[in-house]
Every structure is written in structure tokens, then in C-alpha cells.
Design an enzyme around this catalytic site. Structure first.
Site, mmCIF file in Angstrom:
data_model
loop_
_atom_site.group_PDB
_atom_site.id
_atom_site.type_symbol
_atom_site.label_atom_id
_atom_site.label_comp_id
_atom_site.label_asym_id
_atom_site.label_seq_id
_atom_site.Cartn_x
_atom_site.Cartn_y
_atom_site.Cartn_z
ATOM 1 N N HIS A 1 0.767 -1.100 0.051
ATOM 2 C CA HIS A 1 0.182 0.121 -0.119
ATOM 3 C C HIS A 1 1.031 1.214 0.122
ATOM 4 O O HIS A 1 0.298 2.365 -0.284
ATOM 5 C CB HIS A 1 -1.084 -0.054 1.216
ATOM 6 C CG HIS A 1 -0.587 0.474 2.627
ATOM 7 N ND1 HIS A 1 0.171 -0.727 3.224
ATOM 8 C CD2 HIS A 1 -0.482 1.380 3.178
ATOM 9 C CE1 HIS A 1 0.338 0.122 4.315
ATOM 10 N NE2 HIS A 1 0.058 1.082 4.394
ATOM 11 N N LYS B 1 0.430 5.834 -2.040
ATOM 12 C CA LYS B 1 0.479 6.618 -1.188
ATOM 13 C C LYS B 1 0.666 7.825 -2.350
ATOM 14 O O LYS B 1 1.816 7.662 -2.886
ATOM 15 C CB LYS B 1 1.430 6.640 -0.125
ATOM 16 C CG LYS B 1 1.011 5.948 1.167
ATOM 17 C CD LYS B 1 1.924 5.896 2.294
ATOM 18 C CE LYS B 1 1.665 4.971 3.341
ATOM 19 N NZ LYS B 1 0.535 5.505 4.026
ATOM 20 N N GLU C 1 6.218 5.122 13.699
ATOM 21 C CA GLU C 1 4.906 5.042 14.154
ATOM 22 C C GLU C 1 4.801 5.339 15.664
ATOM 23 O O GLU C 1 5.652 4.648 16.355
ATOM 24 C CB GLU C 1 4.289 3.453 13.891
ATOM 25 C CG GLU C 1 3.981 3.246 12.496
ATOM 26 C CD GLU C 1 3.515 1.873 12.087
ATOM 27 O OE1 GLU C 1 2.353 2.077 11.936
ATOM 28 O OE2 GLU C 1 4.173 0.677 12.193
ATOM 29 N N HIS D 1 7.473 -2.367 2.268
ATOM 30 C CA HIS D 1 7.316 -0.744 2.255
ATOM 31 C C HIS D 1 8.743 -0.109 1.894
ATOM 32 O O HIS D 1 8.938 1.002 1.056
ATOM 33 C CB HIS D 1 6.771 -0.231 3.292
ATOM 34 C CG HIS D 1 5.242 -0.963 3.623
ATOM 35 N ND1 HIS D 1 4.440 -1.457 2.768
ATOM 36 C CD2 HIS D 1 4.724 -1.258 4.940
ATOM 37 C CE1 HIS D 1 3.605 -1.970 3.307
ATOM 38 N NE2 HIS D 1 3.779 -1.844 4.611
HETATM 39 C C1 BG6 Z 1 1.159 -2.183 7.382
HETATM 40 C C2 BG6 Z 1 1.930 -2.828 8.548
HETATM 41 O O1 BG6 Z 1 1.629 -2.942 6.219
HETATM 42 O O2 BG6 Z 1 1.513 -0.858 7.363
HETATM 43 C C3 BG6 Z 1 1.342 -2.315 9.996
HETATM 44 O O3 BG6 Z 1 1.642 -4.357 8.699
HETATM 45 C C4 BG6 Z 1 1.862 -0.808 9.867
HETATM 46 O O4 BG6 Z 1 2.208 -2.745 10.939
HETATM 47 C C5 BG6 Z 1 1.082 -0.203 8.404
HETATM 48 O O5 BG6 Z 1 1.183 -0.117 11.101
HETATM 49 C C6 BG6 Z 1 1.491 1.261 8.345
HETATM 50 O O6 BG6 Z 1 0.975 1.818 7.311
HETATM 51 P P1 BG6 Z 1 0.765 3.448 7.236
HETATM 52 O O7 BG6 Z 1 -0.087 3.731 5.856
HETATM 53 O O8 BG6 Z 1 -0.060 3.876 8.345
HETATM 54 O O9 BG6 Z 1 2.237 4.018 7.466
#
Ligand code: BG6
Length: 497
Positions: A180, A184, A218, A241
Site C-alpha cells: 500500500h 500513497k 509509528e 514498504h
Molecule cells: C502495514 C503494517 O503494512 O503498514 C503495519 O503491517 C503498519 O504494521 C502499517 O502499521 C503502516 O501503514 P501506514 O499507511 O499507516 O504508514
């Protein structure tokens, strides 16, 4: 200002694992936004499938709640919502049990103009059985698409097994592996920044760049997600990611924006990553796990406290810092420092391009030394780009040098909502655009780089260093970069912040 909306063909989107959290939190809200923008209408269907004995009414009620909870209030509209939920239907089906598939078959339209997509938001060990049934029952068509959610394996061998099982039924150009982060806005903007401007490309190399930092921090904890303890930060965030971000920073300009042109370039970067194995792992990586903290009446639990009894003592890392290197002409000698963790001081994802110092300063009598330039690409929150430049502080008297950022804040510039990553990705599947999805060879190259790191950690007698929740991770992570005479970028480095 809003972007031009091009409606997509009508679709039958079958979501396996429809009762899960991802569907509620991410998929339904994303589809709602796209529906509200007129990108698809009631001719399209979202067909939920799961073992739970729900029916259409229940699924629609869940969709209403999901919109209520996760869509911005000023985008909610009751009439629109009723039209939206009319696209939803539900079929209870245990995907490993042969009964129950007939109803799904009957709900799929055979009209070739209706795009058929299967979204597998289930545990990857049942990707194979699902694809098998789809094949046997002739549910797939040559143009049907299958979307795979993470985790796509826990190492190279298991990811191969998963991909082999899917490949028995679907060809690579039908497979959409979700990362994902690629959906972004700011991540895509990285492509625009690098390849739609002449300014950066000539200096985007080791002659001008000292090092790169990628931080995905995070503030939330790992919580009670059972999956996390099996995975840890290296697999959960870096393998996918962060390596994808690194690829977009480091890759050569692709010849076009065609999916495979871009994926070919990313693959070259992954294959050029200097392997980190054995003893080198302990010198170039740091892993951490958060411990709890109490301040006044408030307290934050440690990772260990969040674990169920049988998992206590787990060595799973909730933080990783690594020094990576891309062994090619463009990047030789430029370290890529990457770090990610839960329960850090702040939620922030950013890429910092630290340029080299000027070769010679003419400002012998100035106050303040010229700092090397820095480009900060902020992915979230407050998406934007900041270019730190040296200027003369205004005013008479001596010359005072000062660092200030040229600040391109997307929120201020475009005054529009930043779309969620899944909005783009879900509809790219319908459009048949694979650009923002990982190809199998990319995924495998990423695992091949990650596996020896994991292995060295697993073999080490010691577990991760602990760090206090709400800080920037273990002290080892600071030492990792400071040893090289460099420092992690922090927002407080911005003199105007
Ligand atoms: C997910 C992870 O792929 O991405 C999570 O499994 C993480 O642990 C999340 O919190 C973070 O995504 P974003 O879009 O909130 O940065």
C-alpha cells in the site's frame, strides 16, 4: 483544485476475507471515496466472501458503519451511502470446503465488459486452495485479476510457495501484489519529483549526495495483532514498504511509466543491494523492542505486556535500523540509513536526501557555517517536500548564514483531501494497471536480501535491545549513524518548524 475523474468499467470485485479488519478500515472507505467521486456506479458489485454466516443485509450494515467511522465527516452523504451499499452483497463460504461455491459462481457476470477481480485478504496459506477452486470452477477468465494482500510469505522459500500456487492458475500479468506504500500520493510524487524536473537528476548520485535516510516511524504499538509477533518489523515494514521506497529513490530513470519499465528498474536496485550476512549483520543493523513507560497517570504497556502468556519472552523486534548500500556506479559509497519502529516519538515517514558539503567556503568572516543542502520528502503526515538551503539572514551588519527550507506543503498548495493509498490501488486493478504493484521477481529479490539478516538475528544469543516507548528507538540506532559522523534528521532540525 481536484484531479480529473475518469470512470472505470463496471466490475465484480470478490473480496475473500470480507469480514476482516482490512475490508472495514481500508477497502470499504476507499471504495466509498471513489464512488462519491463518480469513478464507478451501481453497475459495479462488491461481493464479500468469508466463513462467517453473514448475509447481504449484514454486509451492507457493516459497510455503512465503516463509512461512518473511517470516511471524513464532510464527505459523508446519506443518499449517496445508500446507493453505495446497494453494490454490496455477501456469500458465506468456507473457501477450503467445496460446497458453497455455486452461489459465488451464479453471482459473477459473464459479460466481458464487466471486469472480474478476486481480492485475497486472507491468510496466504489459503491463496493456493482459493486459486485452485477458482480454476476448477472456471471462475477465472484470461482477463480476470487476482489481488494478493501481505504477508506474501515469511522468507524466500515460503514466498516462492505462495507465488507458485497462484501461478498455477493466474499468469503474472493477472497478479496484483499490494504494497500500500506504493499507493500513497507522496510516494508517487517521488517519481514526479525525480523525473518531471531536470533539476535533481544531474545531482542524484554519489558525486553530490552524501547519504540517504528513510524513516517510517509509528507512534502506535504492535497491539494484540497475533501476526506481528510472527513477523517483526523487518518483515512487516522493511522487506516491502521501505525497500520499495529505497528502490524509487535509487532506481535509474525508466524509459516510460509502463509497469514493467518501472519494475525492471526497481528490480535492478534490489539486486544491487550489498548482501548483509553473518557478522556484518551485527555491525550494520540494530533491532529493538519497546518497553513500557509511566508518566504521571498515563502509562504505555511494553511489547512484552501486550503479548499473550504463551508468547512472553519473545525476541520479535518492534524496531529496526539498518545501513544499506546499493553497489552500482550511481550509488557506490552512499549509505542508505533506514529505520522503522512502533511506539516511537512521533508518527512520521520521510525520505531525506543529504547532499554533500560545498567544496570550499568563501565566507571566512560570516557567522554560521554553510550546512550541506538537504531535501526532505515527507510522506506522512503533512505531505510535502522541503528543500533546505543556506541564505543570508536579512539585516545590516555582518553576514550571518542561515539554513531555511523552501517548503512545498501539499495541503496548503492543493487544498484538497489526500486520497488514501487503497483508493488508487483498488481501481488500478480494475484499470489493469500494474505499475504500482510488486512483480514476483521484485518480491523474491527483496526476500533474498532480508533472509540472511533474519537468520543472523535468529542465531544470535541476544535478543533485541530495548527502548522506552515514545523515544526514537534504542541507543544503538543513534550510534549506527553517528559512528559514521552523521545524524538522523529530526523535525526540530527545521529552523522554521
Ligand atoms: C502495514 C503494517 O503494512 O503498514 C503495519 O503491517 C503498519 O504494521 C502499517 O502499521 C503502516 O501503514 P501506514 O499507511 O499507516 O504508514
Amino acid at each position: 483544485m481536484s484531479s480529473r475523474i475518469i470512470p472505470v468499467s463496471p466490475f465484480d470485485y470478490v473480496v475473500f476475507g470480507a469480514t476482516g479488519d482490512l475490508t472495514r478500515r481500508k477497502l470499504i472507505p476507499a471504495l466509498y471515496y471513489r464512488f462519491a467521486d463518480g469513478q464507478f456506479d451501481e453497475q459495479s458489485r462488491i461481493i464479500g466472501v468469508s466463513r462467517t454466516k453473514w448475509d447481504d443485509r449484514k454486509f451492507r450494515a457493516v459497510a455503512r458503519e465503516a463509512v461512518g467511522e473511517f470516511v471524513k465527516k464532510d464527505h459523508q452523504d446519506k443518499k449517496l451511502l445508500e446507493r453505495f451499499v446497494s453494490c454490496f452483497s455477501y456469500i458465506p463460504n468456507d473457501v477450503t470446503d467445496p460446497k458453497g461455491w455455486a452461489e459465488l459462481r451464479a453471482s459473477l457476470r459473464d459479460d466481458e465488459n464487466v471486469v472480474r477481480a478476486f481480492y485475497l485478504a486472507v491468510a496466504p496459506n489459503i491463496f493456493g486452495p482459493i486459486c485452485n477452486y477458482l480454476d476448477k470452477k472456471k471462475y477465472w477468465r484470461a482477463d480476470a485479476r487476482v489481488v494478493l494482500e501481505k504477508p506474501l510469505g515469511h522468507d524466500l522459500a515460503s514466498s516462492r510457495q505462495i507465488n507458485d500456487a497462484v501461478a498455477e492458475v493466474f499468469s503474472e500479468d493477472q497478479v496484483y501484489r499490494i504494497d500500500h506504500y506504493l499507493g500513497k500520493e507522496t510516494v508517487q510524487n517521488l517519481l514526479a519529483l525525480r523525473f518531471a524536473n531536470t533539476l535533481f537528476e544531474p545531482i542524484w548520485n554519489s558525486a553530490h549526495i552524501d547519504h540517504v535516510q528513510i524513516t517510517v516511524a509509528e507512534s502506535i504499538g504492535a497491539g494484540t495483532r497475533g501476526y506481528y509477533d510472527e513477523s517483526g518489523a523487518l518483515r512487516d515494514m522493511i522487506q516491502n514498504h521501505i525497500l520499495q521506497l529505497l528502490c524509487l529513490v535509487a532506481m535509474e530513470p525508466p524509459a516510460s511509466d509502463e509497469a514493467n519499465a518501472l519494475r525492471d528498474e526497481k528490480l535492478k536496485v534490489l539486486r544491487a543491494l550489498k548482501p548483509i550476512a553473518g557478522e556484518a549483520v551485527h555491525k550494520t543493523s540494530v533491532r529493538g523492542q519497546y518497553r513500557g513507560v509511566t508518566s504521571g497517570d498515563a502509562s504505555v504497556a511494553s511489547y512484552q505486556d501486550e503479548l499473550p502468556e504463551e508468547k512472553k519472552g519473545s525476541h520479535t523486534e518492534t524496531f529496526v535500523a539498518l545501513k544499506a548500500e546499493v553497489k552500482n556506479w550511481r550509488w557506490a559509497g552512499v549509505p542508505f540509513y533506514i529505520r522503522t519502529g512502533k511506539r516511537l516519538a512521533q508518527r512520521v515517514s520521510e525520505i531525506v536526501i543529504q547532499f554533500r558539503a560545498i567544496p570550499h567556503s568563501i565566507f571566512a568572516h560570516a557567522v554560521g557555517a554553510p550546512n550541506p543542502n538537504k531535501l526532505v520528502i515527507r510522506l506522512q503526515p503533512d505531505e510535502g517536500v522541503k528543500m533546505f538551503l543556506m541564505i543570508k539572514d536579512p539585516g545590516p551588519g555582518g553576514l550571518r548564514l542561515r539554513e531555511v527550507p523552501l517548503n512545498l506543503s501539499f495541503a496548503d498548495t492543493f487544498a484538497t483531501r489526500t486520497p488514501e493509498a487503497y483508493e488508487r490501488l483498488l481501481l488500478d486493478v480494475v484499470r489493469g494497471n500494474q505499475t504500482l504493484f510488486m512483480r514476483r521477481d521484485e518480491l523474491e529479490a527483496a526476500w533474498a536480501w532480508i533472509d540472511p539478516i533474519r537468520q543472523a538475528w535468529d542465531e544470535a544469543a541476544e535478543g533485541p535491545q530495548t527502548y522506552t516507548a515514545g523515544t526514537w528507538g534504542p541507543t544503538g540506532a543513534i550510534a549506527l549513524i553517528e559512528r559514521d559522523g552523521r545524524t538522523w534528521h529530526e523535525e526540530s532540525d527545521d529552523p522554521l518548524a
